[in-house]
Design a protein around this motif. Structure first.
Motif, PDB file in Angstrom:
ATOM      1  N   SER A  88       0.842  -1.199   0.000  1.00  0.00           N
ATOM      2  CA  SER A  88       0.000   0.000   0.000  1.00  0.00           C
ATOM      3  C   SER A  88       0.877   1.248   0.000  1.00  0.00           C
ATOM      4  O   SER A  88       1.868   1.325   0.730  1.00  0.00           O
ATOM      5  CB  SER A  88      -0.912   0.006   1.234  1.00  0.00           C
ATOM      6  N   SER A  89       0.495   2.220  -0.798  1.00  0.00           N
ATOM      7  CA  SER A  89       1.229   3.494  -0.839  1.00  0.00           C
ATOM      8  C   SER A  89       0.663   4.509   0.141  1.00  0.00           C
ATOM      9  O   SER A  89       1.204   5.601   0.289  1.00  0.00           O
ATOM     10  CB  SER A  89       1.198   4.065  -2.260  1.00  0.00           C
ATOM     11  N   THR A  90      -0.430   4.148   0.809  1.00  0.00           N
ATOM     12  CA  THR A  90      -1.064   5.050   1.764  1.00  0.00           C
ATOM     13  C   THR A  90      -1.210   4.341   3.110  1.00  0.00           C
ATOM     14  O   THR A  90      -1.175   3.103   3.178  1.00  0.00           O
ATOM     15  CB  THR A  90      -2.463   5.477   1.272  1.00  0.00           C
ATOM     16  N   PRO A  91      -1.377   5.102   4.202  1.00  0.00           N
ATOM     17  CA  PRO A  91      -1.572   4.462   5.509  1.00  0.00           C
ATOM     18  C   PRO A  91      -2.798   3.550   5.512  1.00  0.00           C
ATOM     19  O   PRO A  91      -3.798   3.821   4.835  1.00  0.00           O
ATOM     20  CB  PRO A  91      -1.769   5.664   6.449  1.00  0.00           C
ATOM     21  N   LEU A  92      -2.722   2.462   6.273  1.00  0.00           N
ATOM     22  CA  LEU A  92      -3.837   1.519   6.422  1.00  0.00           C
ATOM     23  C   LEU A  92      -4.448   1.752   7.798  1.00  0.00           C
ATOM     24  O   LEU A  92      -3.942   1.276   8.805  1.00  0.00           O
ATOM     25  CB  LEU A  92      -3.337   0.080   6.281  1.00  0.00           C
ATOM     26  N   LEU A  93      -5.536   2.500   7.828  1.00  0.00           N
ATOM     27  CA  LEU A  93      -6.164   2.880   9.091  1.00  0.00           C
ATOM     28  C   LEU A  93      -7.521   2.201   9.189  1.00  0.00           C
ATOM     29  O   LEU A  93      -8.545   2.717   8.720  1.00  0.00           O
ATOM     30  CB  LEU A  93      -6.310   4.410   9.181  1.00  0.00           C
ATOM     31  N   ASN A  94      -7.538   1.013   9.770  1.00  0.00           N
ATOM     32  CA  ASN A  94      -8.747   0.227   9.908  1.00  0.00           C
ATOM     33  C   ASN A  94      -9.260   0.289  11.342  1.00  0.00           C
ATOM     34  O   ASN A  94      -8.620   0.834  12.225  1.00  0.00           O
ATOM     35  CB  ASN A  94      -8.478  -1.225   9.502  1.00  0.00           C
ATOM     36  N   GLY A  95     -10.410  -0.338  11.584  1.00  0.00           N
ATOM     37  CA  GLY A  95     -10.934  -0.381  12.941  1.00  0.00           C
ATOM     38  C   GLY A  95     -11.929   0.726  13.210  1.00  0.00           C
ATOM     39  O   GLY A  95     -12.242   1.569  12.362  1.00  0.00           O
ATOM     40  N   SER A  96     -12.424   0.740  14.427  1.00  0.00           N
ATOM     41  CA  SER A  96     -13.435   1.706  14.834  1.00  0.00           C
ATOM     42  C   SER A  96     -12.818   3.074  15.086  1.00  0.00           C
ATOM     43  O   SER A  96     -11.593   3.223  15.180  1.00  0.00           O
ATOM     44  CB  SER A  96     -14.127   1.220  16.113  1.00  0.00           C
ATOM     45  N   ALA A  97     -13.682   4.078  15.223  1.00  0.00           N
ATOM     46  CA  ALA A  97     -13.204   5.422  15.538  1.00  0.00           C
ATOM     47  C   ALA A  97     -12.469   5.427  16.871  1.00  0.00           C
ATOM     48  O   ALA A  97     -11.470   6.144  17.052  1.00  0.00           O
ATOM     49  CB  ALA A  97     -14.377   6.401  15.564  1.00  0.00           C
ATOM     50  N   ALA A  98     -12.951   4.616  17.823  1.00  0.00           N
ATOM     51  CA  ALA A  98     -12.308   4.546  19.140  1.00  0.00           C
ATOM     52  C   ALA A  98     -10.890   4.001  19.022  1.00  0.00           C
ATOM     53  O   ALA A  98      -9.959   4.504  19.676  1.00  0.00           O
ATOM     54  CB  ALA A  98     -13.137   3.675  20.082  1.00  0.00           C
ATOM     55  N   GLU A  99     -10.697   2.971  18.188  1.00  0.00           N
ATOM     56  CA  GLU A  99      -9.353   2.404  18.017  1.00  0.00           C
ATOM     57  C   GLU A  99      -8.414   3.388  17.325  1.00  0.00           C
ATOM     58  O   GLU A  99      -7.232   3.494  17.679  1.00  0.00           O
ATOM     59  CB  GLU A  99      -9.427   1.095  17.238  1.00  0.00           C
ATOM     60  N   LEU A 100      -8.937   4.120  16.339  1.00  0.00           N
ATOM     61  CA  LEU A 100      -8.110   5.103  15.659  1.00  0.00           C
ATOM     62  C   LEU A 100      -7.683   6.213  16.624  1.00  0.00           C
ATOM     63  O   LEU A 100      -6.526   6.640  16.628  1.00  0.00           O
ATOM     64  CB  LEU A 100      -8.868   5.698  14.470  1.00  0.00           C
ATOM     65  N   THR A 101      -8.637   6.679  17.457  1.00  0.00           N
ATOM     66  CA  THR A 101      -8.313   7.710  18.435  1.00  0.00           C
ATOM     67  C   THR A 101      -7.299   7.203  19.446  1.00  0.00           C
ATOM     68  O   THR A 101      -6.332   7.894  19.801  1.00  0.00           O
ATOM     69  CB  THR A 101      -9.584   8.169  19.159  1.00  0.00           C
ATOM     70  N   CYS A 102      -7.492   5.971  19.902  1.00  0.00           N
ATOM     71  CA  CYS A 102      -6.585   5.365  20.873  1.00  0.00           C
ATOM     72  C   CYS A 102      -5.176   5.248  20.290  1.00  0.00           C
ATOM     73  O   CYS A 102      -4.182   5.559  20.962  1.00  0.00           O
ATOM     74  CB  CYS A 102      -7.117   3.995  21.280  1.00  0.00           C
ATOM     75  N   ALA A 103      -5.082   4.824  19.029  1.00  0.00           N
ATOM     76  CA  ALA A 103      -3.782   4.680  18.379  1.00  0.00           C
ATOM     77  C   ALA A 103      -3.090   6.034  18.236  1.00  0.00           C
ATOM     78  O   ALA A 103      -1.878   6.161  18.473  1.00  0.00           O
ATOM     79  CB  ALA A 103      -3.952   4.026  17.005  1.00  0.00           C
ATOM     80  N   ARG A 104      -3.847   7.064  17.863  1.00  0.00           N
ATOM     81  CA  ARG A 104      -3.254   8.392  17.707  1.00  0.00           C
ATOM     82  C   ARG A 104      -2.807   8.960  19.051  1.00  0.00           C
ATOM     83  O   ARG A 104      -1.772   9.640  19.130  1.00  0.00           O
ATOM     84  CB  ARG A 104      -4.258   9.330  17.028  1.00  0.00           C
ATOM     85  N   ASN A 105      -3.575   8.699  20.113  1.00  0.00           N
ATOM     86  CA  ASN A 105      -3.170   9.151  21.439  1.00  0.00           C
ATOM     87  C   ASN A 105      -1.862   8.484  21.858  1.00  0.00           C
ATOM     88  O   ASN A 105      -0.975   9.122  22.433  1.00  0.00           O
ATOM     89  CB  ASN A 105      -4.259   8.859  22.459  1.00  0.00           C
ATOM     90  N   PHE A 106      -1.754   7.185  21.575  1.00  0.00           N
ATOM     91  CA  PHE A 106      -0.522   6.468  21.895  1.00  0.00           C
ATOM     92  C   PHE A 106       0.639   7.038  21.076  1.00  0.00           C
ATOM     93  O   PHE A 106       1.742   7.260  21.596  1.00  0.00           O
ATOM     94  CB  PHE A 106      -0.692   4.981  21.595  1.00  0.00           C
ATOM     95  N   ALA A 107       0.393   7.303  19.791  1.00  0.00           N
ATOM     96  CA  ALA A 107       1.441   7.794  18.910  1.00  0.00           C
ATOM     97  C   ALA A 107       1.933   9.180  19.326  1.00  0.00           C
ATOM     98  O   ALA A 107       3.105   9.512  19.118  1.00  0.00           O
ATOM     99  CB  ALA A 107       0.941   7.834  17.470  1.00  0.00           C
TER     100      ALA A 107
END
Length: 254
Positions: A173-192
């Motif tokens: 993939s040439s672009t980020p693979l951002l799957n999962g629920s909105a909660a998981e995406l928010t959680c991942a970004r907070n961790f990052a």
């Protein structure tokens, strides 16, 4: 010692080529991979070996994307050998031509391998081609199709499968693979946000060794390096996840 505190190359025992190759293919256990990666960063000689293997891997991957037809004279010679062998072993092999092998490759090729291997090898060396049946060529084409290896839903992985799977997903993939629920995406970004490089390249719901988790990938120190973390707690709506596993993978096509 260098200014960074890392030992200079003359104080290091060089990694062997097999270890560097395993590091490149993400085949080393996480702790060994971390030590080897740090060694390569500190050792110019091992870095040269690493870069050379990486370039070779990319060149081989590029070569594998092109279809190289079997020369007619090679095909005819191989067909003649198979027919001659079939006459002697008709009762046990039951193959009379290359065309028949193409129609039923998986049934007949193992039995004929001993008879035809020498011819195939000599022909391949002489003309510098890689030969395959139509069925195998189709199978290889499917394996290089990026859409065939994109993750969907909640994937099941063992700890040992995390690094190679993340490598395959992101290389395709040439672009980020951002799957999962909105909660998981928010959680991942907070961790990052608490990491040195907060750029999120992957968020993937997963079951890792049976435990519901979220696999995230963050951009590492170079475009090739991805810092991979397995977080628990993101799927439950929590704003922060707990890391239970981490490793680094190297993308070969960046």
């Amino acid at each position: 010692m260098t200014d960074s505190g890392l030992p200079t190359s003359e104080h290091l025992e060089h990694l062997d080529t097999d270890t560097i190759a395993d590091l490149l293919e993400n085949l080393l256990p996480a702790t060994e991979a971390h030590s080897a990666r740090e060694h390569v960063k500190a050792c110019p000689d091992c870095q040269l070996t690493y870069d050379a293997l990486l370039e070779l891997s990319e060149d081989l991957a590029d070569e594998g994307r092109a279809d190289i037809p079997m020369p007619v004279d090679v095909a005819e010679h191989l067909d003649a050998v198979i027919r001659a062998e079939a006459v002697m072993r008709a009762s046990t092999v039951g193959v009379h031509s290359l065309a028949q092998i193409r129609e039923e490759p998986h049934r007949h090729m193992p039995k004929l391998f001993g008879a035809a291997a020498a011819v195939v090898l000599i022909a391949a060396i002489g003309v510098g081609v890689v030969m395959a049946t139509k069925d195998r060529a189709g199978e290889n084409a499917a394996n290089t199709n990026p859409t065939a290896i994109q993750p969907t839903g909640v994937v099941s992985l063992s700890t040992a499968q995390i690094a190679p799977q993340v490598q395959k997903w992101l290389e395709s993939s040439s672009t980020p693979l951002l799957n999962g629920s909105a909660a998981e995406l928010t959680c991942a970004r907070n961790f990052a946000s608490a990491r040195p490089n907060p750029q999120v390249r992957l968020v993937q719901p997963a079951k890792v060794d049976g435990t519901r988790a979220t696999v995230i990938g963050l951009q590492g120190g170079s475009p090739r390096d991805i810092e991979v973390y397995v977080l628990t707690g993101c799927d439950g709506g929590g704003s922060a996840g707990t890391s239970i596993y981490d490793t680094t993978v190297t993308l070969r096509n960046r």
